[in-house]
Enzyme design. Structure first.
Site, PDB file in Angstrom:
ATOM      1  N   GLU A   1      -8.975  25.065  18.295  1.00  0.00           N
ATOM      2  CA  GLU A   1      -9.247  23.698  18.752  1.00  0.00           C
ATOM      3  C   GLU A   1     -10.490  23.614  19.631  1.00  0.00           C
ATOM      4  O   GLU A   1     -10.575  24.307  20.645  1.00  0.00           O
ATOM      5  CB  GLU A   1      -8.038  23.185  19.545  1.00  0.00           C
ATOM      6  CG  GLU A   1      -8.227  21.788  20.122  1.00  0.00           C
ATOM      7  CD  GLU A   1      -7.086  21.378  21.042  1.00  0.00           C
ATOM      8  OE1 GLU A   1      -7.024  20.196  21.395  1.00  0.00           O
ATOM      9  OE2 GLU A   1      -6.261  22.256  21.402  1.00  0.00           O
TER      10      GLU A   1
ATOM     11  N   GLU B   1      -0.700  13.415  22.417  1.00  0.00           N
ATOM     12  CA  GLU B   1      -0.925  14.319  23.539  1.00  0.00           C
ATOM     13  C   GLU B   1      -1.702  13.549  24.604  1.00  0.00           C
ATOM     14  O   GLU B   1      -2.859  13.825  24.877  1.00  0.00           O
ATOM     15  CB  GLU B   1      -1.688  15.574  23.099  1.00  0.00           C
ATOM     16  CG  GLU B   1      -1.686  16.661  24.175  1.00  0.00           C
ATOM     17  CD  GLU B   1      -2.582  17.837  23.825  1.00  0.00           C
ATOM     18  OE1 GLU B   1      -2.186  18.974  24.114  1.00  0.00           O
ATOM     19  OE2 GLU B   1      -3.667  17.625  23.268  1.00  0.00           O
TER      20      GLU B   1
END
Length: 258
Positions: free
Chosen positions: A143, A240
């Site tokens: 990521e 998130e």
């Protein structure tokens, strides 16, 4: 229709982690993810997930001191042994929780380390992790994260991650893309999704600026979700974000999408 998961590290924090599974299920989420589950016994988390009926889809591989402001493990040439030692722990939790994806955070550029050396270390560690988890049916992801919230972060955009992964065609590592982080890097998100969707294995989101719930900032997240549907994305979209109120009071965006 898109599939939405709750990140239990940021959502439902009004309750202890084991109780967040049931809260996520009651709110309408079909699955959950946890950034770093290692402070809780794996069997206790697994029991809570089963009781709530919320599968755990993703966890992070341990990242050393990254969340305390350090460089982390994956891109640090002097911490290769520590990274390798973190893999069995991540595997034990992934197997106990039935997780199909684990995320490797690249980390920050360590003091005294050149960027090229750090990227080479990261690439080697990703390949090692992919080989380690593959026999267990678990896919490794990586990521990029914006360097405004996390100064010095090694990979900041989808293009930077794609370039790293392209250097090793045998390394089956998926891209994890957080729309919030890409917005903070002023990326053209529709263009990014069109370009990289075949390699994107997981998507996270929050509004920007502020990293709050959808509708708390300026991102047209509903348009991005519509584009993902149009493009045929079949993976998960994980919320998130940092709720600006009680988590249950920030979920007005969810029912129209599920």
């Amino acid at each position: 229709m898109l599939k939405f998961a709750a990140n239990l590290s940021l959502l439902f924090t009004e309750q202890p982690v084991p109780q967040r599974f049931a809260a996520a299920a009651a709110a309408g989420f079909a699955a959950v993810e946890i950034q770093f589950p290692y402070d809780y016994p794996a069997d206790a988390l697994a029991a809570a997930a089963r009781a709530a009926g919320t599968p755990v889809i993703l966890i992070n591989v341990p990242a050393g001191d990254l969340m305390q402001g350090g460089a982390g493990l994956a891109g640090h040439p002097q911490r290769v042994a520590e990274f390798a030692a973190a893999l069995p722990l991540a595997l034990a939790y992934a197997q106990a929780l039935g997780v199909g994806m684990v995320n490797v955070l690249p980390g920050r550029l360590a003091a005294g380390v050149g960027r090229r050396q750090a990227l080479a270390t990261l690439a080697a560690n990703l390949a090692r992790a992919a080989d380690y988890f593959r026999p267990h049916g678990i896919r490794v992801l990586c990521e990029p994260i914006n360097d405004l919230d996390m100064p010095g972060f090694l990979l900041r955009t989808a293009d930077e991650l794609a370039a790293l992964l392209a250097d090793d065609n045998s390394c089956d590592v998926g891209m994890q893309i957080d729309l919030y982080h890409m917005a903070r890097m002023q990326q053209d998100i529709p263009q990014l999704l069109r370009r990289h969707l075949p390699a994107i294995a997981h998507i996270q989101f929050a509004d920007a600026p502020g990293r709050g719930e959808p509708g708390s900032g300026a991102l047209p997240l509903a348009q991005y979700f519509a584009l993902l549907t149009e493009l045929g994305y079949t993976g998960w979209c994980a919320a998130e974000y940092r709720p600006t109120a009680r988590t249950q009071d920030t979920l007005q965006w969810l029912p129209p999408l599920t």
